[in-house]
Structure formats: C-alpha cells, structure tokens
Design a protein around this motif. Structure first.
Motif, PDB file in Angstrom:
ATOM      1  N   THR A 187     -12.895 -40.967  53.348  1.00 15.21           N
ATOM      2  CA  THR A 187     -13.519 -41.782  54.586  1.00 15.21           C
ATOM      3  C   THR A 187     -14.624 -40.989  55.477  1.00 15.21           C
ATOM      4  O   THR A 187     -13.692 -39.664  56.041  1.00 15.21           O
ATOM      5  N   ASP A 188     -15.169 -40.873  55.282  1.00 17.11           N
ATOM      6  CA  ASP A 188     -16.765 -39.406  55.956  1.00 17.11           C
ATOM      7  C   ASP A 188     -17.448 -40.242  56.839  1.00 17.11           C
ATOM      8  O   ASP A 188     -18.594 -41.195  55.439  1.00 17.11           O
ATOM      9  N   VAL A 223      -8.234 -41.271  51.883  1.00 15.75           N
ATOM     10  CA  VAL A 223      -7.928 -39.923  52.918  1.00 15.75           C
ATOM     11  C   VAL A 223      -8.603 -40.613  54.590  1.00 15.75           C
ATOM     12  O   VAL A 223      -9.843 -40.850  54.345  1.00 15.75           O
ATOM     13  N   ILE A 224      -7.263 -40.731  55.274  1.00 20.35           N
ATOM     14  CA  ILE A 224      -8.271 -40.407  56.636  1.00 20.35           C
ATOM     15  C   ILE A 224      -8.432 -38.959  57.535  1.00 20.35           C
ATOM     16  O   ILE A 224      -6.664 -38.552  57.539  1.00 20.35           O
ATOM     17  N   GLY A 225      -9.583 -39.026  57.917  1.00 22.88           N
ATOM     18  CA  GLY A 225      -8.757 -37.520  58.890  1.00 22.88           C
ATOM     19  C   GLY A 225      -8.829 -37.638  59.918  1.00 22.88           C
ATOM     20  O   GLY A 225      -8.901 -38.387  61.129  1.00 22.88           O
ATOM     21  N   ASN A 226      -8.602 -36.644  60.889  1.00 24.92           N
ATOM     22  CA  ASN A 226      -8.616 -36.148  62.091  1.00 24.92           C
ATOM     23  C   ASN A 226      -8.948 -36.627  63.243  1.00 24.92           C
ATOM     24  O   ASN A 226     -10.248 -36.799  62.658  1.00 24.92           O
ATOM     25  N   GLU A 227      -8.655 -37.655  64.110  1.00 19.32           N
ATOM     26  CA  GLU A 227      -9.403 -38.083  65.120  1.00 19.32           C
ATOM     27  C   GLU A 227     -10.945 -37.598  65.541  1.00 19.32           C
ATOM     28  O   GLU A 227     -11.765 -38.670  65.834  1.00 19.32           O
ATOM     29  N   ASN A 228     -10.640 -35.974  65.091  1.00 20.05           N
ATOM     30  CA  ASN A 228     -11.970 -35.720  66.499  1.00 20.05           C
ATOM     31  C   ASN A 228     -12.539 -34.893  65.026  1.00 20.05           C
ATOM     32  O   ASN A 228     -14.258 -35.092  64.921  1.00 20.05           O
ATOM     33  N   LYS A 229     -12.353 -33.910  64.316  1.00 15.80           N
ATOM     34  CA  LYS A 229     -12.949 -33.321  63.242  1.00 15.80           C
ATOM     35  C   LYS A 229     -12.989 -34.364  61.987  1.00 15.80           C
ATOM     36  O   LYS A 229     -14.037 -33.253  61.162  1.00 15.80           O
ATOM     37  N   GLY A 230     -12.255 -35.493  62.066  1.00 12.10           N
ATOM     38  CA  GLY A 230     -12.442 -35.640  60.492  1.00 12.10           C
ATOM     39  C   GLY A 230     -11.580 -34.902  59.949  1.00 12.10           C
ATOM     40  O   GLY A 230     -10.469 -34.682  59.850  1.00 12.10           O
ATOM     41  N   MET A 231     -11.555 -34.962  58.594  1.00  8.31           N
ATOM     42  CA  MET A 231     -11.151 -34.317  56.574  1.00  8.31           C
ATOM     43  C   MET A 231     -11.636 -32.768  57.105  1.00  8.31           C
ATOM     44  O   MET A 231     -13.019 -32.397  57.212  1.00  8.31           O
ATOM     45  N   GLY A 232     -10.488 -32.287  56.784  1.00  8.77           N
ATOM     46  CA  GLY A 232     -10.918 -30.701  56.158  1.00  8.77           C
ATOM     47  C   GLY A 232     -11.749 -30.610  54.906  1.00  8.77           C
ATOM     48  O   GLY A 232     -11.922 -31.708  54.380  1.00  8.77           O
TER      49      GLY A 232
END
Length: 251
Positions: free
Chosen positions: A176-177, A199-208
């Motif tokens: 998810t992006d 895949v759900i990314g980090n709250e601030n940075k999103g996915m690596g």
C-alpha cells in the motif's frame, strides 16, 4: 525475552484466560466494579489461578499509563509463531493465505487496532520485523480488545527474505503506497482475490524502498478529501475489509 508479561483490562485478561494462555497471577483493585470482575473471577476459579485484591495504586505501578479497569494479570511471555504456522493455519481452514506484513509499525495502539481488525476480517496471521517495530505489549493487547490471543503474530529478522519465501509459497505481495498508480478498487487489484500478503508501511515513512521493490503490485486507497494520508491502522482496515468483501463474493 522478558520472563513475564503484563496484561490489563477486562477484555484482554478474559480473552487471555479463554485462549488458554499461561496466567501466573491476577490482581484486582479494591472496589473494582463487579460487572468487570465477575467473569474473570469465575474463569480464574475454574482454572485455579491465584487472585489478589490490592490497592488500585499498586496496579498503576504494575502497568504505568495503561487503562487497566482495575484488573491486571501476569502472564507467560507472548508466544510468537513461525511464518510456516501462519501458512499452515490457512491450509487447515482450506482457505487461500491472507497475511498482513507490517513494515515498521511503531505505535503500539496502531498495532493493537490492526490486530483487532485482522481478527474480524479472517487474516491468518500478521508478520512484524524484530527491529524498529512495536512488539506485543500490554498496550497492544488492550487496544486489540483481546484479539491478540487469536491472531498469530510472527516476528522475523529479515522482512525482505520473508517476502521472498512467501512468494515462493505462491503468495502475491501487495504493497500500500500513497504514490501508487493503481487503486484498491481497480482491475489490477484483482490480485487481492487469491493468496495475498498485504504490506502496510511505517506511520510516517511508509514502506521501506527494498520492501516496496519486493512487492508484486503497489496499490493506494482512493482519496476524496484534501489530506493525502490516513492513520496506518485505518488504511490497513480498509484494505483488509476489501479482501474480505472479495472473498465473500467469490464464496
């Protein structure tokens, strides 16, 4: 790994008891409301678990900052599973694997909320990295309203390698992006119909970047408003329910 874990709040303690978790002891605050304590006292008596009545301040010290409702339990450490066990769970149910992969979700409240929705939508298991990620704590358990006892969670050292292994097992990886071209309601989102790892990314940075490159498909949620972001647990919930909707249609 710590030798014990604290669980606080009526739902969390009751679900831990019902799920057969090893509970060493339960503390109840003096004057705690009967409707909160009665089912826990009954279940504890059945299982022969020691219950101690203490001053509420003692509970505040045991689980600082947690809304414990006057009930705290000391349990054996949370039992993480292997990724193979999550795939095995799907197989046992004769269902295509439905897995959630959390790329550095840091807020325990977000993790708890995600686990709660995962339990409601039939997710077979959740995968988190060992580093830079919230782990299962009393706060996560409380926020998940006991769902943490029913949704297996695997902790892996290398998330990218884990994704490769899932692909080999026939699981499509969907990231998810907010910058993705396709939306979860587009034709290309049909990958959500089969064996899928979201895949759900980090709250601030999103996915690596590496994790993003490993995804088979990148999708975004349609945004009608001005703000181009949703809370990570809300976004995860929308995607989980979209997978559930598709599975129900297919029957």
């Amino acid at each position: 790994m710590e030798e014990q874990e604290w669980i606080g709040g009526k739902h969390s303690v009751l679900e831990a008891l019902r799920a057969g978790r090893t509970i060493n002891k339960i503390w109840v605050a003096e004057g705690a409301q009967k409707h909160l304590t009665a089912p826990i006292l009954a279940e504890s008596k059945k299982q022969g678990i020691v219950i101690q009545t203490v001053d509420k301040r003692k509970l505040d010290q045991l689980v600082p900052g947690l809304q414990h409702q006057g009930i705290v339990a000391q349990a054996a450490p949370y039992a993480y599973v292997e990724v193979d066990e999550i795939l095995g769970r799907a197989k046992e149910k004769n269902e295509a694997p439905f897995i959630l992969i959390l790329d550095e979700i840091e807020d325990p409240h977000n993790l708890g909320s995600i686990l709660r929705t995962a339990e409601c939508t039939g997710v077979h298991g959740v995968i988190i990295p060992k580093r830079r990620s919230a782990s299962i704590t009393a706060t996560v358990s409380k926020t998940s309203a006991g769902a943490v006892e029913y949704v297996p969670v695997a902790r892996v050292t290398n998330l990218a390698q884990c994704i490769d292994d899932l692909k080999e097992a026939g699981v499509w990886i969907v990231g998810t992006d907010v910058a993705a071209k396709g939306e979860i309601y587009d034709r290309e989102a049909d990958v959500l119909n089969g064996a899928v790892g979201i895949v759900i990314g980090n709250e601030n940075k999103g996915m690596g970047r590496l994790i993003s490159q490993k995804c088979d498909v990148l999708l975004k949620l349609p945004m009608a408003g001005k703000l181009n972001s949703l809370n990570a647990s809300v976004a995860a919930g929308v995607v989980m329910y979209e997978v559930l909707r598709r599975r129900r249609i297919e029957g």
